[in-house]
Design an enzyme around this catalytic site. Sequence first.
Site, PDB file in Angstrom:
ATOM      1  N   GLY A 184      16.326  72.416  58.050  1.00 35.73           N
ATOM      2  CA  GLY A 184      15.607  72.168  59.292  1.00 35.73           C
ATOM      3  C   GLY A 184      15.038  73.399  59.962  1.00 35.73           C
ATOM      4  O   GLY A 184      14.442  73.290  61.032  1.00 35.73           O
ATOM      5  N   SER A 197      21.003  75.223  62.260  1.00 32.32           N
ATOM      6  CA  SER A 197      19.936  74.287  61.915  1.00 32.32           C
ATOM      7  C   SER A 197      20.512  73.135  61.116  1.00 32.32           C
ATOM      8  O   SER A 197      21.541  73.271  60.442  1.00 32.32           O
ATOM      9  CB  SER A 197      18.861  74.991  61.081  1.00 32.32           C
ATOM     10  OG  SER A 197      19.319  75.199  59.745  1.00 32.32           O
ATOM     11  N   ASP A 198      19.866  71.964  61.203  1.00 33.26           N
ATOM     12  CA  ASP A 198      20.183  70.931  60.227  1.00 33.26           C
ATOM     13  C   ASP A 198      19.760  71.467  58.871  1.00 33.26           C
ATOM     14  O   ASP A 198      18.910  72.357  58.770  1.00 33.26           O
ATOM     15  CB  ASP A 198      19.447  69.635  60.570  1.00 33.26           C
ATOM     16  CG  ASP A 198      20.126  68.405  59.988  1.00 33.26           C
ATOM     17  OD1 ASP A 198      20.948  68.559  59.061  1.00 33.26           O
ATOM     18  OD2 ASP A 198      19.832  67.299  60.450  1.00 33.26           O
ATOM     19  N   TRP A 199      20.340  70.934  57.805  1.00 33.53           N
ATOM     20  CA  TRP A 199      20.136  71.497  56.471  1.00 33.53           C
ATOM     21  C   TRP A 199      18.663  71.356  56.059  1.00 33.53           C
ATOM     22  O   TRP A 199      18.141  70.267  55.916  1.00 33.53           O
ATOM     23  CB  TRP A 199      21.066  70.827  55.481  1.00 33.53           C
ATOM     24  CG  TRP A 199      22.375  71.536  55.304  1.00 33.53           C
ATOM     25  CD1 TRP A 199      22.925  71.927  54.112  1.00 33.53           C
ATOM     26  CD2 TRP A 199      23.297  71.970  56.309  1.00 33.53           C
ATOM     27  NE1 TRP A 199      24.131  72.574  54.327  1.00 33.53           N
ATOM     28  CE2 TRP A 199      24.378  72.627  55.657  1.00 33.53           C
ATOM     29  CE3 TRP A 199      23.315  71.899  57.701  1.00 33.53           C
ATOM     30  CZ2 TRP A 199      25.452  73.180  56.348  1.00 33.53           C
ATOM     31  CZ3 TRP A 199      24.382  72.451  58.396  1.00 33.53           C
ATOM     32  CH2 TRP A 199      25.435  73.079  57.725  1.00 33.53           C
TER      33      TRP A 199
END
Length: 799
Positions: free
Chosen positions: A232, A228-230
């Site tokens: 996200g 995941s994006d941080w």
Amino acid sequence: MKHRAIIEQLTLEEKAALMAGKSVWETKDFPEKGIPSVFLSDGPHGIRKQEGSGDHLGLNASVPATCFPTAATLANSWDPALVEEVGAALGAEASSLGVHVVLGPGLNIKRNPLCGRNFEYYSEDPYQAGKMAAAMIRGLQSQGVAATPKHLAVNSQELRRMASDSIVDERTLREIYLTGFEIAVREGNPKAIMSAYNKINGIYANEDKRLLRDILRDEWGFTGFVVSDWGGSNDHVLGVENGSHLEMPGTTTVGQKELIDAVQSGRLSESVLDERVDELLQVVLDLAAQEKRSIDVNKQHQLARRAAAESIVLLKNEDQVLPLQAEKTVAVIGEFAKNPRYQGAGSSLINARQVDNTLEAMKDYPLTYVGYAQGYQRIDQPDEALVTEALALAQQADTVLYYMGLDEISESEGLDRTHLQLPKNQLHLLEKLAAIHEKIVVVLSAGSVVDMSWDKHVKAVVHGYLSGEAGARAMLDALTGLVNPSGKLSETYPIALADVPSSKEFPAEGDYALYREGLYVGYRYFDTTQTAVQYPFGYGLSYTTFAYGDLRIHETGLSMTVTNTGERAGAEVVQLYVGKEDARVFRPSKELKGFAKVYLEAGQSTEVNLSFDDKTFRYFNTVTNAFEIEGGTYQLYLGASVSDIRLVAEITQEATTEHLPELTGLDSYQAGQVLQVTDEEFTRLLGRPIPVESWQVGQELRLNDPLSKMQYAKSGLARLVYKLLHHLLKKAEQKGKPDLNLLFLYNMPFRALAKMTGGMLDQQMVAAILVIVNGHFMKGVGQLWKAFRAKQGYQKQLS
């Protein structure tokens, strides 16, 4: 499963723990079970490894590293071999610093020039973006580290980036927003991929089974892990179930308990969890076993210089004022000459080892240098004393080198731009200079498109984009003719922002970002509608000239001859565009389907061969749910830009299906006239109703509403928090430096509080905080206390 022996030793608690980081940058390890930890780091154009306290926004210091040109810059080289070489240098440096996973490259499509993160992305064209990204991935992974192309997918704006739903039709999704990732995966074989923050047609990208399993894994053959994006990760259980492996940053026991509860309740099958663990371990074990590389810092810097030089775009050179002549006097004006703007702001911010400086480097070039004047304040504010000083200096020189560009606050992660203009104080000085001097050469620094209506006042414009730590000397190489500029634009420069089809609603401020323009992004719109532009896609001048000829078409590709007809050695980028004038299925008039960069001595000729591939003639058919080829005659255009076509030929292709999509009622899309698409037409294109904003002022806030909506909260305390946040953002703007932490908070949804606080909060506690925000203070406090006690209990149980 490949790692059944290891997985069978793990408890449910241990398997659940592996699905989230143990810190901001590290994966969870169980050494006694043979599972190591690997280190992830930002790194699209340099390694940003943080030691000690870590964050994902570039707030805390990182170790010194080489700052290479950004993706937007390297794309202008149109040279995959060069990009692969830069990738290998980045990979070696990552390995030398103990980094196993590099979070890059970024290859989202430049849908609109206002996107604040465009400097991190390659192109407005998916074919070019995919080819460049694949090259970067191959280079990075040749050094034993993992590349992580990002952000999958349809991630086109920074405003509300964690709480926005990209509404896009299926054909546009597949042809424009996924094709670059498809090329990157198929040709680069990345070991990891980062999902986007946003939703796509109602489903968060990080929990979209069709995207992460059906397309990414089953169709494209991806074998790595999804991170995941941080912050996200929305629903961690859904993410794991549908193909995401690693929730970042670490949430300690919070994410772990969500998975344990899901398995124990039957919501998540333990066999699915085992499958995700196995897929993650396949990469982690391989990365941890790699030997550490070493680097030569000087060689890294020299490569950064060469990469910057080969990416410089010569936009204008009236009266052949460039290259500069040694006997002519030169004045240097502009604050950027002394303190270069060489990279963007945010998670890609590199602590550069060595930054070249124009003023210090001037002595090493055959120039008659008369002096330097700052000319303007870096922050956009008037200073007539600096203007007066610059004008006086300009009158002493034959040629003025005026260094201009976007300042740090103008383009940054977390912040979209509001216009295309350069800072007013820089334009004011240019106007004054043009009134007294005929030979002005503008040296431009910016990571994305700017308004260039001012170029009529100057003799030459040389664009270095954001050229990395060695960009100053690279630019001087080009200005003096040591290097012949060969860069070509990877994005269109419109005459006006209003000419860009997506600009009417960009950035989307509500829940939904409507991609009404469909396929007509960038040059696909301008070329189809023959709308005039300032500089077209693929454009760039040289100090020499090139002739095209002897075009030959065969079944699998084409060949042609390029000749350097000038007096200097140089490089040309031959571009292949494909169109179909009699298409039944609407399409842009031209689409990039191939390119090659060739280096030629003066008078030299060479044969260029471009092969057709599975993407040359295809379109996505929503009836067959597959890429198909429409039968008939296609036009092949060979040129130096999308607007400078030198050779044209035709070829016939057989249809792969007779089942064509229904096109009735799509007149705007048939003609490419998408500036004013009606709701009715967009609904027909989507094949479903356009979603309606479901939140209005006065309603209670929801978990996926951004914190910025606290301005409408029923709680006076929440409104006060918003006012403080807004005030601090404005102060940062006035200082000319974006406060990335505040910008992140401003756009962050409430539910992300449970993902970004290192396990301090869980979703039950966030839900209780939202009750307080919605005006039910006592009730919310009671729920918060109850949730806090429950969290303490399960943390004790899991520890």
